[in-house]
Scaffold this active site. Structure first.
Site, PDB file in Angstrom:
ATOM      1  N   ASP A  19       0.848  -1.194   0.000  1.00 61.74           N
ATOM      2  CA  ASP A  19       0.000   0.000   0.000  1.00 61.74           C
ATOM      3  C   ASP A  19       0.885   1.246   0.000  1.00 61.74           C
ATOM      4  O   ASP A  19       1.733   1.418   0.883  1.00 61.74           O
ATOM      5  CB  ASP A  19      -0.901   0.026   1.236  1.00 61.74           C
ATOM      6  CG  ASP A  19      -2.061  -0.938   1.138  1.00 61.74           C
ATOM      7  OD1 ASP A  19      -2.278  -1.492   0.042  1.00 61.74           O
ATOM      8  OD2 ASP A  19      -2.752  -1.139   2.156  1.00 61.74           O
ATOM      9  N   ASP A 256     -11.659  -5.555   5.446  1.00 59.05           N
ATOM     10  CA  ASP A 256     -10.839  -6.765   5.521  1.00 59.05           C
ATOM     11  C   ASP A 256     -10.630  -7.194   6.971  1.00 59.05           C
ATOM     12  O   ASP A 256     -10.610  -8.387   7.279  1.00 59.05           O
ATOM     13  CB  ASP A 256      -9.485  -6.538   4.850  1.00 59.05           C
ATOM     14  CG  ASP A 256      -9.613  -6.220   3.374  1.00 59.05           C
ATOM     15  OD1 ASP A 256     -10.547  -6.755   2.742  1.00 59.05           O
ATOM     16  OD2 ASP A 256      -8.795  -5.444   2.859  1.00 59.05           O
ATOM     17  N   GLY A 291      -3.564   3.378   7.978  1.00 67.63           N
ATOM     18  CA  GLY A 291      -3.089   2.192   7.288  1.00 67.63           C
ATOM     19  C   GLY A 291      -4.044   1.029   7.423  1.00 67.63           C
ATOM     20  O   GLY A 291      -5.067   1.100   8.114  1.00 67.63           O
TER      21      GLY A 291
END
Length: 308
Positions: A19, A256, A291
């Site tokens: 990412d 997720d 994040g």
């Protein structure tokens, strides 16, 4: 389904991305340039995210994915090991670059993401066949759609043959989900956008979407509602799980985190509503830090933030 005799609670077959995140005061319009913060490189990808989330909360977890033989691949493997994931099934591909996701995070914590699949596109049904014993050793198989569809199909078929329960998060959402994948999902985990697209009920409500998806073949359905929690539909009926109030910093990877936690608790024998209540707490904790994987809580983190 009992996890007795199984080596893993959860096997995730899916993507692993680096990412690359930039925070902005406002998102740019077409043709516009805006200044952002320094670039932050971290471990991500829907498959790797779900594996890290499951492992962080104590799930016995393994990951089947492909990464390149490069610095980003090393980053992803190190992050999985740190979370507690068994990365033995991961294939290191010398012919492809590790997948990357370019993420823009606005001041409200919401994000926009562009994914370059890289090695993820090379994860094949043959890789699944080679990992058949690992699929058989897992109580739950978690799948998403950031890898080739034929590989997802192969994993679902193998899971059915091995008596492994399938949790499917159809993201990125396709125009049409293959009927055999829909039928394998127990549950199908979708956000509101995905539920609307796949159900064909554009003007409906989350209840309408859940009923439509179950009528289309899903064994059970979970519609995630962000801060409002989740709505579930299974053979026992409709269930509503309230959200948890937190100060959102970054929503990247929150879905997720929810799915990884849900799969873990299903593998441990929870009912779908009980697993979803726990998963909502994990998803809420994940948005309180920047994040994806770096934001995922341990059980101790979860209790410290939200109480037991």
């Amino acid at each position: 389904m009992s996890g007795e005799g199984r080596v893993y609670d959860v096997l995730v077959v899916g993507s692993a991305n680096a990412d690359l995140t930039v925070r902005v005061d406002r998102r740019p319009g077409a043709g516009e340039t805006v200044l952002g913060t320094d670039l932050v490189e971290s471990a991500g990808g829907k498959g790797a995210n779900q594996a890290a989330a499951a492992a962080r909360i104590g799930g016995r977890t393994a990951l089947l994915a492909r990464v390149g033989k490069d610095a980003y691949g090393d980053l992803l493997l190190a992050a999985q090991r740190e979370a507690g994931t068994d990365v033995t099934p991961v294939v290191v591909d010398e012919a492809a670059r590790t997948g990357t996701a370019m993420i823009i995070v606005g001041p409200d914590g919401d994000n926009s993401i562009v994914v370059s699949p890289g090695a993820n596109a090379a994860l094949t049904p043959q890789d699944v066949a080679a990992a058949r014993q690992t699929v058989a050793a897992a109580t739950v198989l978690s799948l998403q759609l950031e890898i080739p569809t034929e590989t997802v199909r192969a994993a679902a078929v193998t899971a059915e043959e091995c008596g492994t329960r399938v949790v499917l998060n159809p993201s990125p959402v396709p125009e049409r989900l293959a009927p055999e994948l829909l039928a394998a999902a127990d549950p199908l985990v979708v956000n509101e956008h995905e539920a609307r697209c796949l159900s064909g009920a554009a003007d409906g409500t989350p209840r309408d979407w859940a009923h439509a998806l179950r009528e289309l073949g899903a064994r059970s359905v979970v519609v995630t509602l962000g801060a409002d929690g989740a709505l579930l539909l299974d053979g026992a009926g409709l269930h509503e799980v309230p959200g948890v109030t937190v100060d959102a910093v970054d929503t990247t990877g929150a879905g997720d985190a929810f799915t990884g936690a849900l799969a873990t608790r299903l593998a441990r024998g929870d009912t779908l509503p009980a697993a979803a209540r726990f998963a909502v707490r994990v998803g809420a904790a994940a948005v309180t830090k920047p994040g994806a994987q770096p934001s995922y809580p341990t059980l101790a983190d979860l209790d410290a933030l939200l109480g037991s």
